[in-house]
Design a protein around this motif. Structure first.
Motif, PDB file in Angstrom:
ATOM      1  N   VAL A 343     -36.841  34.605 -11.745  1.00 16.95           N
ATOM      2  CA  VAL A 343     -37.825  35.039 -12.719  1.00 16.95           C
ATOM      3  C   VAL A 343     -39.317  34.798 -12.126  1.00 16.95           C
ATOM      4  O   VAL A 343     -39.730  33.794 -11.457  1.00 16.95           O
ATOM      5  CB  VAL A 343     -37.953  34.072 -13.845  1.00 16.95           C
ATOM      6  N   LEU A 344     -40.098  35.876 -12.069  1.00 13.22           N
ATOM      7  CA  LEU A 344     -41.566  36.275 -11.465  1.00 13.22           C
ATOM      8  C   LEU A 344     -42.284  36.760 -12.446  1.00 13.22           C
ATOM      9  O   LEU A 344     -42.092  38.059 -13.059  1.00 13.22           O
ATOM     10  CB  LEU A 344     -41.409  36.699 -10.064  1.00 13.22           C
ATOM     11  N   ASN A 345     -43.499  36.065 -13.124  1.00 14.03           N
ATOM     12  CA  ASN A 345     -44.195  36.877 -13.794  1.00 14.03           C
ATOM     13  C   ASN A 345     -43.744  37.455 -15.030  1.00 14.03           C
ATOM     14  O   ASN A 345     -44.159  38.886 -15.390  1.00 14.03           O
ATOM     15  CB  ASN A 345     -45.155  37.812 -13.052  1.00 14.03           C
ATOM     16  N   ASN A 346     -42.903  36.748 -15.645  1.00 11.58           N
ATOM     17  CA  ASN A 346     -42.058  37.423 -16.828  1.00 11.58           C
ATOM     18  C   ASN A 346     -41.058  38.426 -16.526  1.00 11.58           C
ATOM     19  O   ASN A 346     -40.495  39.122 -17.549  1.00 11.58           O
ATOM     20  CB  ASN A 346     -42.937  37.822 -17.868  1.00 11.58           C
ATOM     21  N   ASN A 347     -40.715  38.749 -15.357  1.00  9.75           N
ATOM     22  CA  ASN A 347     -39.750  39.675 -14.937  1.00  9.75           C
ATOM     23  C   ASN A 347     -38.713  39.227 -14.331  1.00  9.75           C
ATOM     24  O   ASN A 347     -38.933  38.084 -13.640  1.00  9.75           O
ATOM     25  CB  ASN A 347     -40.396  40.860 -13.847  1.00  9.75           C
ATOM     26  N   SER A 348     -37.304  39.762 -14.553  1.00 10.62           N
ATOM     27  CA  SER A 348     -36.388  38.942 -13.992  1.00 10.62           C
ATOM     28  C   SER A 348     -35.804  39.835 -13.216  1.00 10.62           C
ATOM     29  O   SER A 348     -35.792  41.126 -13.011  1.00 10.62           O
ATOM     30  CB  SER A 348     -35.024  38.824 -15.142  1.00 10.62           C
TER      31      SER A 348
END
Length: 782
Positions: A343-348
């Motif tokens: 998970v990074l900046n609300n992206n999976s």
């Protein structure tokens, strides 16, 4: 029971009425408590001290997690909805979206014990958690309360383990943590972990084995390699048995502090094996801030890496049996991990199935074992390899590799079969000593040590100095004041120094470790009167039990200078630039502690510059990103530094983005235009020249731009006309050129036109001036 004496005690020597003795292994990964009840010790029946490990319940912040009860407490503290939690039930929360490292979940804090930066964790959700010793105190307080079944009495007769290489400030932090936990403290309650581990190993031997040691082990060298979750700690012991007193154990040498542990193996796997897959998965990875990679991506990968490491080590251990891995087909031993979501900046990002073969694991682990040093790509950390650490400790003891008779592997990371195999390759004459529970030996040894200290006043092992401490003299000569391998404490008085001249108004005494090139500080002595050249200068020095080094410089029985170095061994072998970084970081943290934001801002900028000058580009970049987020995102100097630092780290996408921001903020700054030309020159020198020639006249007249245009014209058009003009201008007016021109550009320009050029660094000039103020000696002992 035979009449052979194993331990040097007599029953009538008992000194205490309290029969309970406690040993605490305050570990990076796990903390354990071992107890010895003196009432259960009977040397007429056995020489094995009965040690009991205390079991502790460990709770989760979430109701659906079952309570865990275990002898091992994971050295993790979390804070959730106003309530603290400790132990194994927090392990699975590392990387959890509701738990942010060093904010409301804390682990691996031990490697930061003793760092004099307050607060070390400025984002901590509670001020009770903003320093490593407070985390340690919280864990031990939980153990004390649980052990005493809720009673709030002080814990007595307690020994706590520390790495052998822990120095004064690190040991003081351990004692501060004990006081916080209501554990009775004293100056002799700490024992070095490798030494405790040997006592634990020896205690586990049955009586017949102890008797065999007493008959056969005479003046033997035992190298203890304590490879834990966060530190690599070595201690070379000499073990002997005497007919009248029993076992004698003496320290021959201890290793320099090395924060290499199991967590670093996880990071190594994450950076070199897993991150390449992430780079292919995340678009524009090269343009991410370093903080995104370090604080968000890698912590998640480290959890995955640890799972793979444990699985592959367990698989090797099951197959290896005797400890010899030479017959294993490592390519066929495979660890697999399913369902890996990043998970990074609300992206999976779905990383799919991850694999690690034993062959790949060995390839990675060898980087930590062989060679001199390993430097991480995304963490500001360089570690000394295991092999180098072994060689250094053998050298310190004035021994040879083949003089090691036994090697004892302890600590959680010693479950890795490769450690024993590679150690055996290096120390071919040594016999490996193994235990089925190498991660419990330190706590057991602490309990045994506690029994002897608190019941009989006997310390089985005494601490020593680990390095030579001395001063730099005239001619860059090193004079040792306190030599390594000496029992602590030590006090010396050396009346053999003299001045270089009777016209000095200042004396400089650089204090060094192991040689004239490794300064740990200096004493500058202002002279209030002129001293004759025949004046005898004395140096009085002391190193205390907890390794505080004090020094006084005396002329005609008058103190002219003094200093105290609380951590001489830990900061030894730092360059002058690295020492300046250390000082800048200390100033920054003092400003943070005082909540003086203007000073914090100033010192943060200084720290970025000092890191850069020490060639620590990653450390400088991390602080530059903090500066932009915390203080000023319109500072073009910081954005230009981000360009330089990202370039040096090979992150060209992030570098270009930062430089464009610097130019956007301050388009008239010639230096930023110069740097953009350098960026263009990497692929097209002609485009770089055209870029500079289209700049405004006032920018082109600046000396750095003039120099760069001249160099590019020669590169593109083979035209040296501008180079010749610059050489002439420099000879007429060298003060008109910047230090950057003199240090970087002019050497190339003079070389292009076959003219001699010399540049003297201002620091080099100052050092030459200082050398005339060093002390001298008539007769050096070498």
């Amino acid at each position: 029971m035979s009449n052979i004496i194993i331990y040097p005690i007599e029953e009538q020597n008992k000194i205490t009425k309290n029969p309970i003795n406690i040993g605490i292994d305050l570990g990076t990964t796990y903390t354990l408590m071992a107890t010895v009840d003196a009432a259960n010790v009977n040397f007429n029946k056995t020489n094995q001290i009965p040690v009991q490990f205390v079991r502790f319940p460990q709770f989760s912040p979430f109701e659906f997690d079952q309570t865990i009860e275990d002898e091992k407490i994971a050295s993790i503290v979390a804070f959730y909805k106003g309530k603290p939690y400790v132990g194994n039930n927090l392990y699975h929360l590392k990387g959890h979206p509701e738990f942010q490292y060093k904010k409301n979940i804390f682990y691996h804090w031990k490697v930061e014990m003793g760092v004099d930066h307050h607060p070390l964790y400025p984002n901590a959700i509670n001020e009770k958690l903003d320093m490593p010793y407070k985390i340690a105190g919280g864990i031990m307080n939980y153990m004390r309360k649980t052990y005493s079944q809720g009673n709030d009495y002080e814990l007595a007769n307690t020994i706590i383990t520390v790495p052998a290489s822990f120095q004064a400030n690190q040991r003081k932090d351990t004692l501060k943590a004990a006081k916080m936990a209501k554990i009775s403290t004293n100056d002799t309650m700490l024992i070095d972990e490798p030494n405790a581990a040997f006592l634990g190993y020896f205690n586990r031997l049955v009586d017949s084995e102890k008797e065999r040691w007493s008959k056969e082990v005479k003046n033997k060298n035992v190298l203890v390699i304590d490879f834990g979750g966060g530190t690599l700690d070595l201690s070379l012991l000499n073990v002997d048995f005497r007919r009248d007193t029993g076992i004698t154990i003496s320290n021959r040498a201890i290793s320099r502090y090395n924060d290499l542990g199991g967590q670093d193996i996880d990071l190594l796997i994450a950076e070199e094996h897993l991150l390449p897959k992430v780079i292919k998965t995340i678009p524009n990875f090269d343009s991410l801030d370093i903080s995104d990679v370090k604080n968000t991506i890698l912590p998640q990968l480290i959890v995955m890496a640890e799972d793979l490491k444990i699985t592959v080590c367990n698989a090797m251990s099951l197959k290896v049996g005797s400890g010899d891995i030479s017959n294993l087909n490592l390519s066929e031993i495979i660890a697999t991990r399913l369902d890996n979501i990043l998970v990074l900046n609300n992206n999976s990002y779905d990383l799919g199935e991850l694999k690690l073969t034993a062959e790949k694991f060995k390839e990675l682990f060898v980087k930590f074992f062989r060679g001199k040093q390993y430097k991480f790509k995304y963490f500001d950390k360089a570690i000394t390899t295991i092999s180098t650490s072994i060689s250094e400790i053998i050298e310190k003891s004035n021994e040879t590799l083949d003089a090691v008779d036994f090697v004892l592997l302890v600590g959680g990371s010693s479950f890795n079969p490769l450690l024993g195999a590679l150690t055996q390759e290096k120390l071919i004459n040594a016999q490996l000593l193994v235990s089925p529970e190498p991660d419990k030996l330190v706590a057991e040894g602490a309990g045994v040590y506690s029994f002897f200290v608190n019941q009989y006043g006997i310390s089985l092992i005494s601490p020593i100095t680990s390095d030579n401490l001395g001063v730099r003299l005239k001619g860059n000569r090193f004079y040792p004041i306190i030599e390594r391998g000496q029992s602590l404490p030590q006090i010396v008085n050396i009346p053999d120094f003299k001045l270089q001249t009777n016209l000095l108004s200042e004396v400089i005494v650089p204090v060094c470790i192991n040689g004239a090139d490794f300064s740990i500080g200096e004493i500058r002595c202002s002279l209030n009167k002129f001293y004759d050249i025949d004046t005898i200068i004395k140096i009085e020095a002391e190193i205390t039990q907890d390794k505080v080094f004090k020094m006084q410089v005396i002329a005609d029985d008058e103190i002219i200078g003094n200093a105290k170095f609380e951590n001489p061994y830990a900061i030894g072998k730092l360059t002058e630039e690295q020492l300046e970084v250390f000082e800048a970081q200390s100033n920054l943290n003092k400003a943070q502690q005082a909540r003086n934001t203007s000073e914090e801002k100033r010192f943060l900028k200084t720290l970025i510059d000092k890191h850069f000058k020490a060639n620590n580009y990653l450390g400088a970049l991390e602080n530059a990103e903090v500066y932009i987020k915390r203080f000023d995102d319109q500072d073009s100097w910081i954005w230009n530094m981000k360009y330089i630092l990202n370039s040096r780290l090979g992150r060209l996408g992030a570098a270009k983005k930062a430089l464009e921001r610097a130019i956007e903020i301050n388009p008239t700054e010639p230096a930023w235009r110069h740097n953009y030309a350098v960026l263009l020159e990497k692929t097209d020198a002609k485009a770089a020249l055209e870029y500079l020639e289209m700049q405004a006249e006032d920018i082109k007249e600046e000396t750095t731009i003039r120099c760069k245009i001249a160099l590019l014209k020669n590169e593109v058009n083979k035209d040296t006309t501008e180079l010749q003009k610059i050489v002439k201008d420099y000879k007429n007016n060298p003060a008109g050129f910047s230090q950057f021109d003199k240090r970087v550009l002019l050497n190339d320009i003079f070389g292009q036109v076959d003219e001699p050029y010399a540049y003297i660094d201002p620091k080099t000039k100052r050092r030459k001036e200082d050398e005339g103020k060093y002390l001298d000696m008539n007769n050096l002992p070498f």
